[in-house]
Design an enzyme around this catalytic site. Structure first.
Site, PDB file in Angstrom:
ATOM      1  N   ARG A  79       0.894  -1.163   0.000  1.00 36.51           N
ATOM      2  CA  ARG A  79       0.000   0.000   0.000  1.00 36.51           C
ATOM      3  C   ARG A  79       0.931   1.210   0.000  1.00 36.51           C
ATOM      4  O   ARG A  79       2.001   1.160   0.592  1.00 36.51           O
ATOM      5  CB  ARG A  79      -0.879   0.010   1.241  1.00 36.51           C
ATOM      6  CG  ARG A  79      -1.449  -1.363   1.540  1.00 36.51           C
ATOM      7  CD  ARG A  79      -2.945  -1.423   1.411  1.00 36.51           C
ATOM      8  NE  ARG A  79      -3.369  -2.790   1.726  1.00 36.51           N
ATOM      9  CZ  ARG A  79      -4.349  -3.431   1.130  1.00 36.51           C
ATOM     10  NH1 ARG A  79      -5.025  -2.861   0.164  1.00 36.51           N
ATOM     11  NH2 ARG A  79      -4.672  -4.645   1.476  1.00 36.51           N
ATOM     12  N   SER A 155      -8.640  -9.392  -7.066  1.00 37.60           N
ATOM     13  CA  SER A 155      -9.193  -9.258  -5.717  1.00 37.60           C
ATOM     14  C   SER A 155      -9.921 -10.542  -5.366  1.00 37.60           C
ATOM     15  O   SER A 155     -10.753 -11.010  -6.139  1.00 37.60           O
ATOM     16  CB  SER A 155     -10.183  -8.090  -5.688  1.00 37.60           C
ATOM     17  OG  SER A 155     -11.151  -8.298  -4.692  1.00 37.60           O
ATOM     18  N   ASP A 157     -12.126 -10.916  -3.197  1.00 36.45           N
ATOM     19  CA  ASP A 157     -13.513 -10.657  -2.776  1.00 36.45           C
ATOM     20  C   ASP A 157     -14.515 -10.726  -3.924  1.00 36.45           C
ATOM     21  O   ASP A 157     -15.704 -10.814  -3.696  1.00 36.45           O
ATOM     22  CB  ASP A 157     -13.637  -9.252  -2.166  1.00 36.45           C
ATOM     23  CG  ASP A 157     -12.921  -9.152  -0.831  1.00 36.45           C
ATOM     24  OD1 ASP A 157     -12.463 -10.203  -0.343  1.00 36.45           O
ATOM     25  OD2 ASP A 157     -12.820  -8.041  -0.298  1.00 36.45           O
ATOM     26  N   MET A 199     -13.786 -13.900   4.175  1.00 37.10           N
ATOM     27  CA  MET A 199     -13.523 -12.510   3.801  1.00 37.10           C
ATOM     28  C   MET A 199     -14.696 -11.914   3.017  1.00 37.10           C
ATOM     29  O   MET A 199     -15.503 -12.643   2.467  1.00 37.10           O
ATOM     30  CB  MET A 199     -12.235 -12.426   3.003  1.00 37.10           C
ATOM     31  CG  MET A 199     -11.022 -12.584   3.901  1.00 37.10           C
ATOM     32  SD  MET A 199      -9.487 -12.341   3.004  1.00 37.10           S
ATOM     33  CE  MET A 199      -8.329 -12.340   4.378  1.00 37.10           C
ATOM     34  N   VAL A 290      -5.692 -17.560   5.091  1.00 36.87           N
ATOM     35  CA  VAL A 290      -5.644 -18.834   4.364  1.00 36.87           C
ATOM     36  C   VAL A 290      -6.348 -18.673   3.011  1.00 36.87           C
ATOM     37  O   VAL A 290      -5.959 -19.278   2.018  1.00 36.87           O
ATOM     38  CB  VAL A 290      -6.372 -19.913   5.205  1.00 36.87           C
ATOM     39  CG1 VAL A 290      -6.642 -21.156   4.399  1.00 36.87           C
ATOM     40  CG2 VAL A 290      -5.546 -20.246   6.435  1.00 36.87           C
ATOM     41  N   ARG A 292      -6.354 -16.281   0.978  1.00 35.41           N
ATOM     42  CA  ARG A 292      -5.541 -15.635  -0.048  1.00 35.41           C
ATOM     43  C   ARG A 292      -4.410 -16.526  -0.532  1.00 35.41           C
ATOM     44  O   ARG A 292      -3.801 -16.243  -1.555  1.00 35.41           O
ATOM     45  CB  ARG A 292      -4.828 -14.428   0.572  1.00 35.41           C
ATOM     46  CG  ARG A 292      -5.482 -13.162   0.362  1.00 35.41           C
ATOM     47  CD  ARG A 292      -4.575 -12.059   0.871  1.00 35.41           C
ATOM     48  NE  ARG A 292      -5.410 -10.993   1.371  1.00 35.41           N
ATOM     49  CZ  ARG A 292      -6.186 -10.252   0.605  1.00 35.41           C
ATOM     50  NH1 ARG A 292      -6.233 -10.447  -0.688  1.00 35.41           N
ATOM     51  NH2 ARG A 292      -6.933  -9.308   1.118  1.00 35.41           N
ATOM     52  N   ASN A 523     -17.060 -31.928 -23.693  1.00 30.84           N
ATOM     53  CA  ASN A 523     -17.219 -32.071 -25.152  1.00 30.84           C
ATOM     54  C   ASN A 523     -18.683 -32.023 -25.574  1.00 30.84           C
ATOM     55  O   ASN A 523     -19.014 -32.464 -26.661  1.00 30.84           O
ATOM     56  CB  ASN A 523     -16.627 -33.428 -25.581  1.00 30.84           C
ATOM     57  CG  ASN A 523     -17.310 -34.597 -24.883  1.00 30.84           C
ATOM     58  OD1 ASN A 523     -17.919 -34.425 -23.829  1.00 30.84           O
ATOM     59  ND2 ASN A 523     -17.221 -35.783 -25.458  1.00 30.84           N
ATOM     60  N   HIS A 651      -7.067 -42.192 -14.055  1.00 32.00           N
ATOM     61  CA  HIS A 651      -8.314 -41.932 -13.348  1.00 32.00           C
ATOM     62  C   HIS A 651      -8.224 -40.940 -12.205  1.00 32.00           C
ATOM     63  O   HIS A 651      -9.259 -40.512 -11.700  1.00 32.00           O
ATOM     64  CB  HIS A 651      -8.933 -43.247 -12.882  1.00 32.00           C
ATOM     65  CG  HIS A 651      -9.648 -43.924 -14.012  1.00 32.00           C
ATOM     66  ND1 HIS A 651     -10.963 -43.688 -14.307  1.00 32.00           N
ATOM     67  CD2 HIS A 651      -9.191 -44.750 -14.977  1.00 32.00           C
ATOM     68  CE1 HIS A 651     -11.301 -44.374 -15.386  1.00 32.00           C
ATOM     69  NE2 HIS A 651     -10.244 -45.034 -15.809  1.00 32.00           N
TER      70      HIS A 651
HETATM   71  P1  ADP Z   1      -6.863  -2.591  -3.440  1.00 30.02           P
HETATM   72  O1  ADP Z   1      -6.232  -2.244  -4.738  1.00 30.02           O
HETATM   73  O2  ADP Z   1      -6.717  -4.044  -3.145  1.00 30.02           O
HETATM   74  O3  ADP Z   1      -8.268  -2.072  -3.357  1.00 30.02           O
HETATM   75  P2  ADP Z   1      -6.012  -0.434  -1.667  1.00 30.02           P
HETATM   76  O4  ADP Z   1      -7.365   0.161  -1.562  1.00 30.02           O
HETATM   77  O5  ADP Z   1      -5.195  -0.525  -0.437  1.00 30.02           O
HETATM   78  O6  ADP Z   1      -6.018  -1.894  -2.294  1.00 30.02           O
HETATM   79  O7  ADP Z   1      -5.203   0.425  -2.724  1.00 30.02           O
HETATM   80  C1  ADP Z   1      -3.883   0.094  -3.070  1.00 30.02           C
HETATM   81  C2  ADP Z   1      -3.096   1.341  -3.366  1.00 30.02           C
HETATM   82  O8  ADP Z   1      -3.685   2.052  -4.453  1.00 30.02           O
HETATM   83  C3  ADP Z   1      -3.058   2.347  -2.242  1.00 30.02           C
HETATM   84  O9  ADP Z   1      -2.081   2.019  -1.268  1.00 30.02           O
HETATM   85  C4  ADP Z   1      -2.690   3.612  -2.982  1.00 30.02           C
HETATM   86  O10 ADP Z   1      -1.309   3.647  -3.272  1.00 30.02           O
HETATM   87  C5  ADP Z   1      -3.450   3.459  -4.286  1.00 30.02           C
HETATM   88  N1  ADP Z   1      -4.722   4.182  -4.161  1.00 30.02           N
HETATM   89  C6  ADP Z   1      -5.865   3.760  -3.598  1.00 30.02           C
HETATM   90  N2  ADP Z   1      -6.813   4.725  -3.628  1.00 30.02           N
HETATM   91  C7  ADP Z   1      -6.239   5.790  -4.240  1.00 30.02           C
HETATM   92  C8  ADP Z   1      -6.676   7.113  -4.567  1.00 30.02           C
HETATM   93  N3  ADP Z   1      -7.913   7.540  -4.280  1.00 30.02           N
HETATM   94  N4  ADP Z   1      -5.794   7.938  -5.178  1.00 30.02           N
HETATM   95  C9  ADP Z   1      -4.555   7.518  -5.478  1.00 30.02           C
HETATM   96  N5  ADP Z   1      -4.095   6.309  -5.180  1.00 30.02           N
HETATM   97  C10 ADP Z   1      -4.895   5.441  -4.571  1.00 30.02           C
END
Ligand code: ADP
Length: 731
Positions: A79, A155, A157, A199, A290, A292, A523, A651
């Protein structure tokens, strides 16, 4: 549209990691190199873009070797708060621009894609600002100062708008369903109740699909408005289940589930309710990370590979004034949606859930969410509704058994009973049926069938002859059967077509018959997927992963023979999902020249330091060159440089517990089968084939479906997956 020509691209993974990201990176890198582009990998997501230097590394063909089957992302992800600020994005733009990068593939969730959208919008201004500050040479006037951006949904999710599935969700579902199966086996030994948290902060996909696939008994998801008396309802349902003989309960809760007042509903609250009101000691399992982890599923590898490759092709045709886009999978086709829409709509679902506007949240998720909730509500009942009698259904599992058949029969049974039908099962397919071996199925008879492989009813491979028809007619008349549901592969389809031809000769055969496609070979006509094929594919790739692990440092090529009859589905998909060097398909055959070329390819590879090669051979790819012969030719021609081993998977491919995809497909087809039957006229005697087309279950007249078949090859004339043939060749 203004012209532009992307020359250098960068690929990155960002945000939460998801299994399958590696496959997407591999495909994008190799597709880029294939098109003569310079390709960079950005380590640690946006953080790497901001840091520059070693974090942005040039990628070569071999840089992405051996990563396809690994979980997580080899590029790393992070992040990055600095990237949320303009100053951070300015630095990232400087780093990318200095390397001449003008195309970007971003694999991540909503956040990462939001970042991508903002960067692409600001790009011209950022470059101007950087130039004014003297941090870069001013962009030449004749070049178009835009950054071409393609996002891919990564993702677990499955909460990204614009794609039916996001990379990682299917694998997470595998983890959930495996865990639920394991809990179910211990729970039933001790009459226990387990509460499993999965999750999904704003998205109940994993919980809901997991519950349908695992045969769970209650589910709680964020998009669902809970009745203020939800606990009473839950308790009453579990109690009725226990009274009816159920030995255990599994409750699946998404981490974002809420109380009716909107506050988070945690697993301990549910446990308290059960402990106090039901007097049972429920156990809580929080699955956590787990979900992920681990090797990506076959589906995720193929999905990610397709999306990664098309992302690069998309960058190549990207117009300078086109908005950035995300590629997803919609109706089994790669589909582009503007990133602005993706980000906006994905965010809206979360907001609706937060606002307690559950109906809109479910609407935004699409219809199937509500369908699955309704189905689950029906399945978790302990007995059917009282209904006026509608008739007697006979269910037959015919031909080879296929993983997922039991999940289908379980749901057929309960749907049928709940609608007012009686339902009977034939033992050992048509073989048992002709002997009159039919048993009535009750609501609890199919309890616990979702995870079991093979066919609990028993399947048989009898092909009907004319002498069998009077017997069949007599058996059906005796039980007053008014409709037949037939699950199976091409043998089942042939039998159905045969009965249909002679239908008018025997009044008892003038009843509707519904075919449900179940064959690991995939098939069958009138469907893109048959029940069992996904499980077989997962069995194959997990065997291939093991072969890769054992090969060590030897220079060795493995020729691996897989099932499929005359259909190359399993072989081709296994090749894509395992990164095999070559795949031999019955659709193409094998020539001696090709084998010679492949030996040469192996020789060059091993000389350059390659240690292991996998070649996949469909069992009927060639009448002349079988597994032993291919091995012998390669061994002989390869000389001392490398060994060749052959593996016949046999098999193990059809064994084991069905994958989540197969269980859910079986559930959808079975539900549709009963609904289709109810929609027919009272005296109808249609023969219909159900199938999956894109997202929808469709019914096709048997004759029309059979016209799609290429005889005697027993595969369809148009095979959708052959579109992916070229991709396997390139990668
Ligand atoms: P995901 O991509 O899994 O949703 P995050 O929400 O943590 O994960 O976002 C990952 C990264 O994307 C963040 O750490 C940031 O660097 C960038 N990011 C997220 N939101 C914004 C935003 N509004 N503007 C700029 N960069 C963003």
């Amino acid at each position: 549209m203004a012209e532009r020509k992307v020359k250098s691209i960068a690929v990155m993974t960002s945000g939460g990691d998801a299994p399958g990201m590696n496959a997407a990176v591999r495909a994008a890198v190799r597709m880029g190199l294939h098109h003569g582009l310079k390709v960079y990998g950005i380590h640690s997501g946006w953080q790497g873009a901001v840091d520059g230097g070693d974090s942005i590394e040039e990628m070569h063909w071999w840089s992405v070797g051996g990563i396809l089957q690994r979980g997580g992302t080899f590029l790393g992800t992070a992040r990055c708060d600095r990237f949320r600020q303009r100053e951070g994005r300015l630095q990232a733009a400087v780093n990318l621009y200095r390397l001449g990068i003008d195309g970007l593939v971003v694999i991540g969730g909503d956040g990462s894609l939001t970042g991508a959208r903002i960067l692409s919008e600001e790009w011209p201004d950022l470059l101007q600002e950087a130039a004014a500050l003297g941090r870069i040479e001013p962009p030449e006037r004749h070049t178009t100062p835009t950054l071409a951006v393609v996002g891919l949904p990564g993702s677990i999710d499955n909460d990204t708008y614009g794609s039916d599935m996001s990379i990682g969700a299917d694998t997470a579902l595998h983890r959930i369903v495996t865990a639920a199966d394991q809990l179910a086996s211990t729970a039933s030994a001790h009459h226990r109740t387990f509460i499993m948290e999965v999750m999904g902060r704003h998205c109940g996909y994993l919980a809901l699909a997991g519950a349908v696939a695992a045969g769970a008994h209650w589910v709680l998801i964020p998009e669902q408005e809970l009745d203020p008396r939800w606990h009473q309802k839950m308790i009453a349902s579990l109690k009725r289940g226990g009274d009816a003989g159920r030995r255990h309960n599994i409750i699946i809760v998404a981490e974002g589930a809420r109380h009716p007042d909107g506050l988070p509903l945690n697993t301990n609250t549910i446990k308290d309710v059960l402990d106090r009101r039901l007097g049972i000691e429920a156990r809580v399992t929080v699955l956590g990370h787990v979900q992920r982890g681990g090797a990506p599923s076959a589906f995720d590898r193929v999905l990610a590979t397709r999306l990664g490759a098309v992302a690069v092709e998309n960058l190549l045709i990207y117009g300078a004034d086109e908005p950035p886009r995300m590629l997803g999978i919609v109706n089994n086709q790669v589909h582009a949606t503007s990133l602005v829409d993706v980000v906006e709509k994905s965010r809206r679902v979360g907001e609706k859930v937060d606002e307690g506007d559950y109906e809109s949240a479910l609407d935004l998720r699409g219809l199937s969410f509500q369908d699955q909730l309704d189905l689950l509500e029906l399945l978790t009942r302990s007995k059917p509704h009282e209904q006026a009698p509608l008739g007697n259904i006979l269910v037959v599992t015919a031909g080879h058994d296929s993983p997922g058949m039991n999940a289908g029969v379980r749901i057929l049974t309960r749907m049928a009973l709940d609608s007012g039908y009686k339902i009977f099962g034939a033992t050992y397919g048509f073989e048992g049926l002709l002997e009159g071996e039919i048993r009535e199925l009750g609501w609890m008879d199919v309890s616990g069938w979702a995870p079991s492989g093979g066919s609990e009813l028993g399947a048989g491979r009898l092909i009907l002859g004319e002498q069998d028809l009077p017997v069949l007619a007599r058996v059906l008349a005796e039980k007053q059967i008014t409709a037949v549901m037939l699950l199976g592969g091409m043998d089942a389809y042939e039998n159905a077509a045969f009965i249909k031809k002679h239908q008018t000769e025997h009044p008892a055969l003038k009843i509707p018959l519904i075919l449900i496609p179940a064959s690991i070979n995939n098939n069958l006509p009138a469907t893109e997927f048959a029940i069992g094929a996904d499980t077989a594919l997962n069995n194959i790739i997990s065997a291939l992963d093991k072969i890769k692990d054992t090969a060590g440092s030897n220079k060795r090529a493995f020729v691996v023979e897989v099932f499929g009859h005359d259909c190359g589905y399993l072989a081709l998909m296994a090749a894509l999902a395992s990164g095999a060097e070559q795949v031999y398909l019955p659709e193409e055959g094998i020539s001696l020249q090709q084998l010679a070329d492949d030996v040469e390819m192996l020789r060059v590879g091993f000389e350059r330091g390659k240690r292991l090669s996998i070649l996949i051979l469909n069992e009927r790819a060639s009448p002349a060159y079988n597994l032993d012969m291919v091995q012998n030719i390669m061994e002989e021609e390869g000389g001392d440089l490398f060994d060749v081993r052959s593996v016949r998977l046999g098999h193990v491919q059809r064994g084991g517990s069905p994958s989540p995809f197969d269980r859910i497909l079986a559930a959808r087809l079975a539900t549709a089968a009963v609904e289709t039957l109810q929609s027919l006229e009272a005296d109808a005697f249609d023969y219909l084939c159900l199938g999956l087309s894109g997202k929808d279950i469709v019914a096709t007249e048997l004759e029309k479906a059979m016209a799609e078949v290429d005889w005697p090859h027993e595969r369809t004339k148009q095979e959708w997956f052959m579109e992916l043939r070229e991709l396997a060749r390139i990668l």
